[in-house]
Scaffold this active site. Structure first.
Site, short mmCIF file in Angstrom:
data_model
loop_
_atom_site.label_atom_id
_atom_site.label_comp_id
_atom_site.label_asym_id
_atom_site.label_seq_id
_atom_site.Cartn_x
_atom_site.Cartn_y
_atom_site.Cartn_z
N HIS A 263 36.22 -29.95 -24.34
CA HIS A 263 35.75 -29.29 -23.40
C HIS A 263 34.10 -29.33 -23.75
CE1 HIS A 263 34.62 -25.58 -21.10
NE2 HIS A 263 35.81 -25.73 -20.55
N ASP B 111 43.88 -26.21 -19.88
CA ASP B 111 44.83 -26.96 -19.10
C ASP B 111 46.14 -27.42 -20.00
OD1 ASP B 111 43.56 -26.90 -16.64
OD2 ASP B 111 42.01 -28.12 -17.55
N1 COA Z 1 40.46 -37.06 -25.84
C1 COA Z 1 39.73 -37.91 -26.74
N2 COA Z 1 38.51 -37.72 -26.97
C2 COA Z 1 37.66 -36.75 -26.55
C3 COA Z 1 38.31 -35.90 -25.66
C4 COA Z 1 39.46 -36.06 -25.15
N3 COA Z 1 40.18 -35.31 -24.49
N4 COA Z 1 37.47 -34.83 -25.23
C5 COA Z 1 36.35 -35.35 -25.77
N5 COA Z 1 36.44 -36.51 -26.64
C6 COA Z 1 35.56 -37.13 -27.27
C7 COA Z 1 34.95 -38.19 -26.37
O1 COA Z 1 35.44 -39.48 -26.74
C8 COA Z 1 33.47 -38.48 -27.20
O2 COA Z 1 33.55 -39.00 -28.48
P1 COA Z 1 32.70 -39.98 -28.86
O3 COA Z 1 31.12 -39.30 -29.10
O4 COA Z 1 33.11 -40.52 -30.17
O5 COA Z 1 32.34 -40.96 -27.89
C9 COA Z 1 33.03 -36.76 -27.67
O6 COA Z 1 34.41 -36.19 -27.53
C10 COA Z 1 32.58 -36.23 -26.45
O7 COA Z 1 33.00 -36.24 -25.37
P2 COA Z 1 32.75 -36.45 -23.93
O8 COA Z 1 33.30 -36.93 -22.95
O9 COA Z 1 30.97 -36.79 -23.84
O10 COA Z 1 32.47 -34.77 -23.56
P3 COA Z 1 32.12 -33.86 -22.42
O11 COA Z 1 31.63 -32.67 -22.53
O12 COA Z 1 31.32 -34.88 -21.42
O13 COA Z 1 33.58 -33.90 -21.68
C11 COA Z 1 35.57 -33.15 -20.99
C12 COA Z 1 34.39 -32.76 -21.60
C13 COA Z 1 36.54 -31.85 -20.69
C14 COA Z 1 35.29 -33.81 -19.66
C15 COA Z 1 36.24 -34.14 -22.09
O14 COA Z 1 36.65 -33.42 -23.16
C16 COA Z 1 37.46 -34.46 -21.31
O15 COA Z 1 37.66 -35.57 -20.90
N6 COA Z 1 38.81 -33.79 -21.73
C17 COA Z 1 39.99 -34.34 -21.19
C18 COA Z 1 40.29 -33.92 -19.66
C19 COA Z 1 40.57 -32.23 -19.68
O16 COA Z 1 41.03 -31.92 -20.61
N7 COA Z 1 39.69 -31.67 -18.77
C20 COA Z 1 39.88 -30.47 -18.53
C21 COA Z 1 38.71 -29.50 -19.21
S1 COA Z 1 38.99 -27.78 -19.19
#
Ligand code: COA
Length: 384
Positions: free
Chosen positions: A269, A320
């Site tokens: 998140h 979710d």
């Molecule tokens: N699975 C694996 N790794 C994850 C992850 C996930 N669901 N969510 C975050 N990470 C990791 C990223 O790979 C990244 O690692 P790194 O620093 O080693 O590259 C780090 O955590 C930060 O992730 P990032 O995508 O930059 O965070 P964000 O704040 O931009 O994204 C989300 C937030 C929600 C988009 C992201 O956690 C995600 O894509 N989750 C899956 C989709 C989801 O469940 N969305 C619903 C949100 S309520």
């Protein structure tokens, strides 16, 4: 590099992380301590104790307390009376091909509601309030109606003496829920009702900041929620759970996703760095309903994923993840999970739309241009 250092170096904040883009009194998210507050009430005070109607009322009257019995009855009746879907929208839904995703149909249907409202441009007063309440009711009934239409089944009428959650499940599935199902679903709706300046709410606010209309604001929000990094994740969670199929296969599956640097849906998140408080309640309901429906294996796969993702990546499930398990146990097809998220978030979006209009200033950030500045025009015949 810390966020601030990156921002200073690049001149902008990637993904607007940590940027406060406005003030609100509607909801508060504390990602460090895992706290979510709706209009002054911690979510743990409300989940399982208040109905979706009470929370919708609260968000709409965000400077007040929860409604008393009389106000709640009036508000609930108003919602249920407005669940009727206009004929033109029913026809529009019927005209959509079977392969169109329910979120795309919902987005189109809500946009169409705007075409049918002669006072769509009204942004204040009674007309606006009426639109707001009607939209909370109709987004929900459009989701139910679309499901019935797609299956060639007749649309069903709500019962004014039942709750909104009960009515939705009946209008969607054709059977009234039992007490446990209606409580689980009501709690799910409550937990999704608002969440600060999340991506879809923010897009609704951006749209409203141009003084567009409420239907456009909601259409923007629905389009934004659809993506798998936002609300669309719940459908992807169920696809992952079905793909895995067995508890013994979970580790290999998760390892392969992590090795390929793929995201695990329903985890992580932007704001919560600890447990998502909504997931706590949904996990409890997921376990209860899975046991009731003989779907223990699905719940075990889910908890195994949670354990492994925590061990391997230190990441918690978000709203979710267990919402997918709850909805599966309620006989809701996975393609509809995000539409239900949209329907339950509608009171939040609408509250934010009104708040944006109350103290509006155009939301218009700048960008850092990285392209060239000195290209010369060449006649078409001489271009390579
Ligand atoms: N699975 C694996 N790794 C994850 C992850 C996930 N669901 N969510 C975050 N990470 C990791 C990223 O790979 C990244 O690692 P790194 O620093 O080693 O590259 C780090 O955590 C930060 O992730 P990032 O995508 O930059 O965070 P964000 O704040 O931009 O994204 C989300 C937030 C929600 C988009 C992201 O956690 C995600 O894509 N989750 C899956 C989709 C989801 O469940 N969305 C619903 C949100 S309520």
């Amino acid at each position: 590099m810390k966020d601030q250092e990156i921002a200073d170096k690049k001149g902008y904040v990637r993904g607007l992380e940590g940027v406060a883009a406005g003030e609100t009194t509607i909801s508060y998210v504390d990602g460090v301590n895992g706290i979510l507050v709706y209009s002054g009430y911690n979510i743990h005070e409300l989940a399982g104790r208040t109905s979706f109607e009470e929370v919708a009322y609260l968000l709409w009257h965000d400077h007040e307390d929860l409604p008393n019995e009389r106000d709640l009855e009036r508000f609930s009746h108003e919602l249920i009376k407005n669940m009727h879907i206009p004929y033109e929208v029913v026809q529009l839904i019927k005209s959509m091909p079977d392969y169109s995703h329910p979120m795309a149909v919902l987005r189109t249907a809500v946009s169409a509601l705007g075409c049918l409202d002669p006072s769509a441009e009204e942004l204040s007063g009674r007309a606006f309030d009426k639109k707001a309440i009607t939209l909370i009711a109709r987004v929900m009934s459009i989701v139910a109606g679309m499901h019935r239409i797609k299956r060639g089944e007749p649309m069903l009428e709500p019962d004014i003496d039942r709750t909104f959650a009960e009515n939705f499940l009946y209008m969607f599935r054709g059977t009234w829920p039992d007490e446990e199902e209606s409580k689980a679903f009501d709690t799910l709706l409550v937990l999704h009702a608002d969440h600060g300046f999340n991506a879809s709410t923010f897009s609704a606010r951006v749209t409203m900041s141009t003084l567009s209309d409420i239907y456009s604001g909601l259409t923007s929000a629905i389009g934004t929620l659809k993506g798998p990094l936002h609300g669309g994740a719940n459908q992807k969670v169920m696809e992952m759970l079905s793909d895995i199929g067995n508890v013994d296969d979970v580790e290999e599956y998760i390892d392969s996703l992590l090795n390929e640097k793929k995201k695990i849906m329903g985890f992580g998140h932007r704001i919560y760095k600890t447990e998502d408080p909504r997931a706590i309640h949904l996990k409890i309901w997921a376990e209860k309903l899975a046991a009731k429906r003989g779907q223990e294996k699905l719940f075990q796969i889910a908890t195994r994923i949670e354990k492994l993702v925590m061990e391997k990546k230190g990441i918690h499930p978000n709203v979710d993840f267990y919402s997918a398990v709850v909805q599966y146990a309620l006989d809701i097809p996975k393609e509809y999970y995000t539409t239900i998220f949209a329907a339950s978030r509608t009171p939040g979006w609408i509250a934010h739309i009104r708040e944006q209009l109350t103290d509006n200033r155009l939301i218009r950030p700048t960008s850092r241009y990285e392209g060239k500045l000195d290209k010369k025009w060449v006649s078409i015949g001489e271009r390579k």
